[in-house]
Design an enzyme around this catalytic site. Structure first.
Site, PDB file in Angstrom:
ATOM      1  N   SER A   1       0.826  -1.200   0.000  1.00 58.84           N
ATOM      2  CA  SER A   1       0.000   0.000   0.000  1.00 58.84           C
ATOM      3  C   SER A   1       0.870   1.263   0.000  1.00 58.84           C
ATOM      4  O   SER A   1       0.831   2.072  -0.929  1.00 58.84           O
ATOM      5  CB  SER A   1      -0.924  -0.027   1.220  1.00 58.84           C
ATOM      6  OG  SER A   1      -1.594   1.198   1.345  1.00 58.84           O
ATOM      7  N   GLN A   2       1.688   1.455   1.025  1.00 57.34           N
ATOM      8  CA  GLN A   2       2.523   2.659   1.100  1.00 57.34           C
ATOM      9  C   GLN A   2       3.712   2.577   0.144  1.00 57.34           C
ATOM     10  O   GLN A   2       4.069   3.555  -0.502  1.00 57.34           O
ATOM     11  CB  GLN A   2       3.026   2.871   2.534  1.00 57.34           C
ATOM     12  CG  GLN A   2       1.951   3.294   3.515  1.00 57.34           C
ATOM     13  CD  GLN A   2       1.362   4.657   3.209  1.00 57.34           C
ATOM     14  OE1 GLN A   2       2.057   5.590   2.804  1.00 57.34           O
ATOM     15  NE2 GLN A   2       0.060   4.783   3.379  1.00 57.34           N
TER      16      GLN A   2
ATOM     17  N   SER B   1     -32.260  15.802  11.090  1.00 57.53           N
ATOM     18  CA  SER B   1     -33.473  16.434  11.616  1.00 57.53           C
ATOM     19  C   SER B   1     -33.244  16.968  13.030  1.00 57.53           C
ATOM     20  O   SER B   1     -32.302  16.563  13.717  1.00 57.53           O
ATOM     21  CB  SER B   1     -34.602  15.401  11.651  1.00 57.53           C
ATOM     22  OG  SER B   1     -34.336  14.459  12.684  1.00 57.53           O
TER      23      SER B   1
ATOM     24  N   HIS C   1       5.495   4.619  10.395  1.00 56.85           N
ATOM     25  CA  HIS C   1       4.751   4.435  11.649  1.00 56.85           C
ATOM     26  C   HIS C   1       5.800   4.163  12.731  1.00 56.85           C
ATOM     27  O   HIS C   1       6.807   3.509  12.458  1.00 56.85           O
ATOM     28  CB  HIS C   1       3.772   3.267  11.496  1.00 56.85           C
ATOM     29  CG  HIS C   1       2.995   2.931  12.743  1.00 56.85           C
ATOM     30  ND1 HIS C   1       2.522   3.887  13.613  1.00 56.85           N
ATOM     31  CD2 HIS C   1       2.601   1.737  13.252  1.00 56.85           C
ATOM     32  CE1 HIS C   1       1.868   3.280  14.605  1.00 56.85           C
ATOM     33  NE2 HIS C   1       1.908   1.986  14.414  1.00 56.85           N
TER      34      HIS C   1
ATOM     35  N   ASP D   1       4.205  -3.880   9.904  1.00 57.30           N
ATOM     36  CA  ASP D   1       4.913  -3.607  11.157  1.00 57.30           C
ATOM     37  C   ASP D   1       5.339  -4.878  11.878  1.00 57.30           C
ATOM     38  O   ASP D   1       6.406  -4.927  12.469  1.00 57.30           O
ATOM     39  CB  ASP D   1       4.024  -2.741  12.062  1.00 57.30           C
ATOM     40  CG  ASP D   1       3.755  -1.388  11.418  1.00 57.30           C
ATOM     41  OD1 ASP D   1       4.712  -0.625  11.229  1.00 57.30           O
ATOM     42  OD2 ASP D   1       2.590  -1.109  11.076  1.00 57.30           O
TER      43      ASP D   1
HETATM   44  P1  NDP Z   1       1.727  -3.733   3.214  1.00 56.70           P
HETATM   45  O1  NDP Z   1       1.078  -4.790   4.003  1.00 56.70           O
HETATM   46  O2  NDP Z   1       0.981  -3.178   2.047  1.00 56.70           O
HETATM   47  O3  NDP Z   1       3.175  -4.272   2.723  1.00 56.70           O
HETATM   48  C1  NDP Z   1       3.251  -5.273   1.812  1.00 56.70           C
HETATM   49  C2  NDP Z   1       4.656  -5.314   1.234  1.00 56.70           C
HETATM   50  O4  NDP Z   1       5.566  -5.814   2.231  1.00 56.70           O
HETATM   51  C3  NDP Z   1       4.746  -6.224   0.035  1.00 56.70           C
HETATM   52  O5  NDP Z   1       5.584  -5.629  -0.932  1.00 56.70           O
HETATM   53  C4  NDP Z   1       5.399  -7.485   0.608  1.00 56.70           C
HETATM   54  O6  NDP Z   1       6.189  -8.133  -0.341  1.00 56.70           O
HETATM   55  C5  NDP Z   1       6.309  -6.898   1.661  1.00 56.70           C
HETATM   56  N1  NDP Z   1       6.604  -7.869   2.731  1.00 56.70           N
HETATM   57  C6  NDP Z   1       5.738  -8.419   3.610  1.00 56.70           C
HETATM   58  N2  NDP Z   1       6.365  -9.269   4.428  1.00 56.70           N
HETATM   59  C7  NDP Z   1       7.668  -9.250   4.047  1.00 56.70           C
HETATM   60  C8  NDP Z   1       8.835  -9.928   4.524  1.00 56.70           C
HETATM   61  N3  NDP Z   1       8.774 -10.761   5.550  1.00 56.70           N
HETATM   62  N4  NDP Z   1       9.998  -9.694   3.879  1.00 56.70           N
HETATM   63  C9  NDP Z   1      10.064  -8.833   2.848  1.00 56.70           C
HETATM   64  N5  NDP Z   1       9.001  -8.150   2.363  1.00 56.70           N
HETATM   65  C10 NDP Z   1       7.825  -8.366   2.961  1.00 56.70           C
HETATM   66  O7  NDP Z   1       2.210  -2.556   4.190  1.00 56.70           O
HETATM   67  P2  NDP Z   1       1.583  -1.082   4.345  1.00 56.70           P
HETATM   68  O8  NDP Z   1       1.971  -0.290   3.162  1.00 56.70           O
HETATM   69  O9  NDP Z   1       0.167  -1.164   4.750  1.00 56.70           O
HETATM   70  O10 NDP Z   1       2.400  -0.587   5.635  1.00 56.70           O
HETATM   71  C11 NDP Z   1       3.767  -0.259   5.556  1.00 56.70           C
HETATM   72  C12 NDP Z   1       4.089   0.718   6.684  1.00 56.70           C
HETATM   73  O11 NDP Z   1       3.366   1.913   6.476  1.00 56.70           O
HETATM   74  C13 NDP Z   1       3.713   0.226   8.065  1.00 56.70           C
HETATM   75  O12 NDP Z   1       4.689   0.674   8.973  1.00 56.70           O
HETATM   76  C14 NDP Z   1       2.386   0.921   8.334  1.00 56.70           C
HETATM   77  O13 NDP Z   1       2.106   1.106   9.714  1.00 56.70           O
HETATM   78  C15 NDP Z   1       2.625   2.232   7.642  1.00 56.70           C
HETATM   79  N6  NDP Z   1       1.420   2.961   7.236  1.00 56.70           N
HETATM   80  C16 NDP Z   1       0.455   2.312   6.511  1.00 56.70           C
HETATM   81  C17 NDP Z   1      -0.660   3.008   6.074  1.00 56.70           C
HETATM   82  C18 NDP Z   1      -1.673   2.334   5.196  1.00 56.70           C
HETATM   83  O14 NDP Z   1      -2.626   2.992   4.822  1.00 56.70           O
HETATM   84  N7  NDP Z   1      -1.556   1.076   4.828  1.00 56.70           N
HETATM   85  C19 NDP Z   1      -0.860   4.431   6.414  1.00 56.70           C
HETATM   86  C20 NDP Z   1       0.255   5.040   7.085  1.00 56.70           C
HETATM   87  C21 NDP Z   1       1.331   4.294   7.511  1.00 56.70           C
HETATM   88  P3  NDP Z   1       5.676  -9.480  -1.098  1.00 56.70           P
HETATM   89  O15 NDP Z   1       4.539  -9.069  -1.955  1.00 56.70           O
HETATM   90  O16 NDP Z   1       6.872  -9.891  -1.857  1.00 56.70           O
HETATM   91  O17 NDP Z   1       5.285 -10.418  -0.005  1.00 56.70           O
END
Ligand code: NDP
Ligand code: MG
Length: 331
Positions: A27-28, A252, A108, A83
């Site tokens: 997502s991010q 209302s 975060h 996280d």
């Molecule tokens: P996602 O769940 O979308 O992240 C997924 C990504 O992480 C994929 O590219 C995946 O790769 C990779 N990944 C997952 N597990 C592993 C691993 N063990 N080793 C290597 N790569 C891995 O994360 P978000 O974007 O939701 O969150 C990221 C950060 O941003 C967090 O700290 C969150 O708190 C923060 N945040 C999120 C918001 C949101 O709206 N989502 C808003 C503000 C902050 P693959 O596909 O190869 O598995």
């Protein structure tokens, strides 16, 4: 009131000639990587080989490499994987490859604030946290706009950490909307508090309690569903766009009178005491310890509680009613 930084206050120069590694492409991650690249900066994406994201990032025109390699070749490393995954990925693939004066970044504060990631003394540590999902961060950027961001510096080793953080926020479009300075503690504690007492926990518990009350009193579950869940969206949209007073202008007088006289009875002194107690558990690290331990033992309590709610009558009724509403997205 906080100081708000906008485009004219911030220069991208501290990031020019530097390489930014975005770890994770979810997502991010996808939004940060694409926005920074479109801002003219040098971006690489660090991923694990064989994961789902690798191909996607390459298709989007980005340079992709293994996490350790991305870290080794970069000056700023933004960690954007879930996280709960971050500490072990950090220990294995990031920490051993850090060099003196590199900047570690987060969106975060949880892992740094609660000591699950302890960066060495000789790196900068900052946060840029967009106040919206990645899809919105990307869409606003493409439209020439931005999503407001929080920025924080946990450690300023180079003396330039705050400038780098602001430049990063500008690179993803944040300063087009406005950027507010915070701390890792404030961002983490308020984020947890919000999701626990309102956004996720508070709202769902109130929906279920109100629904159960009507059903136990003999009203039809379908009618209870509309009143306690379905119509929430309309009210939340109004509050989101126009504030509480704006919402009240749209309902209302009967609804308004019930609101101002009954609302404070629902959220009474007992509830306020609980809010303080929950905040204290966040501040003392009690919640963090509970959640970290829960993850270490394979999430048994978490799974059981989620499963119990999936079988709730409100979900059964909801599936049936949502199927009658053609404008709903399919599940
Ligand atoms: P996602 O769940 O979308 O992240 C997924 C990504 O992480 C994929 O590219 C995946 O790769 C990779 N990944 C997952 N597990 C592993 C691993 N063990 N080793 C290597 N790569 C891995 O994360 P978000 O974007 O939701 O969150 C990221 C950060 O941003 C967090 O700290 C969150 O708190 C923060 N945040 C999120 C918001 C949101 O709206 N989502 C808003 C503000 C902050 P693959 O596909 O190869 O598995
Ligand atoms: Mg949150």
């Amino acid at each position: 009131m906080a100081r708000i930084y906008s485009d004219k206050d911030v220069s991208l120069d501290v990031l020019r000639g530097k390489r930014i590694a975005i770890i994770g492409y979810g997502s991010q991650g996808h939004a940060h990587a694409l926005n920074l690249k479109d801002s003219g900066l040098d971006v690489v994406v660090g991923l694990k080989k064989g994961g789902k994201s690798w191909e996607k990032a390459e298709k989007d025109g980005l340079k992709v490499m293994e996490i350790s390699e991305a870290v080794r070749s970069s000056d700023v490393v933004m960690i954007l994987i879930p996280d709960t995954e971050q500490p072990k990925v950090y220990r294995e693939f990031i920490e051993p490859y850090l060099k003196d004066g590199i900047a570690l970044a987060f969106a975060h504060g949880f892992n740094v604030h609660y000591g699950q990631i302890v960066p060495p003394d000789w790196v900068d540590v900052f946060m840029v946290a967009p106040k919206g999902p990645g899809s919105l961060v990307r869409r606003m950027y493409v439209e020439g706009k931005g999503v407001p961001c929080l920025v924080a510096v946990e450690r300023d080793y180079t003396g330039r950490a705050f400038d780098i953080a602001l430049a990063y926020a500008k690179g993803i479009g944040g300063t087009r909307a406005g950027v507010i300075e915070t701390t890792f503690a404030e961002e983490t504690e308020t984020d947890l508090f919000g999701e626990q007492v309102i956004l996720c926990g508070g709202v769902t518990a109130l929906i279920k309690a109100a629904f159960e009350t009507l059903v136990e009193a003999g009203y039809q579950p379908e009618v209870a569903y509309f009143e306690c869940l379905h119509e929430l969206k309309l009210i939340v949209d109004l509050i989101y766009e126009q504030g509480i007073s704006g919402m009240r202008r749209c309902v209302s007088d009967t609804a308004k009178y019930g609101d101002v006289t009954r609302g404070p009875r629902v959220i009474d002194d007992h509830v306020r005491e609980t809010l303080w107690k929950i905040l204290e558990e966040i501040q003392t690290g009690e919640f963090a310890r509970e959640w970290i331990l829960e993850n270490m033992v394979g999430r048994p309590v978490f799974r059981a509680l989620l499963r119990a709610d999936e079988d709730h009558l409100i979900e059964e009724v909801g599936r049936e009613l949502r199927a009658m509403m053609p404008w709903m997205k399919r599940e």
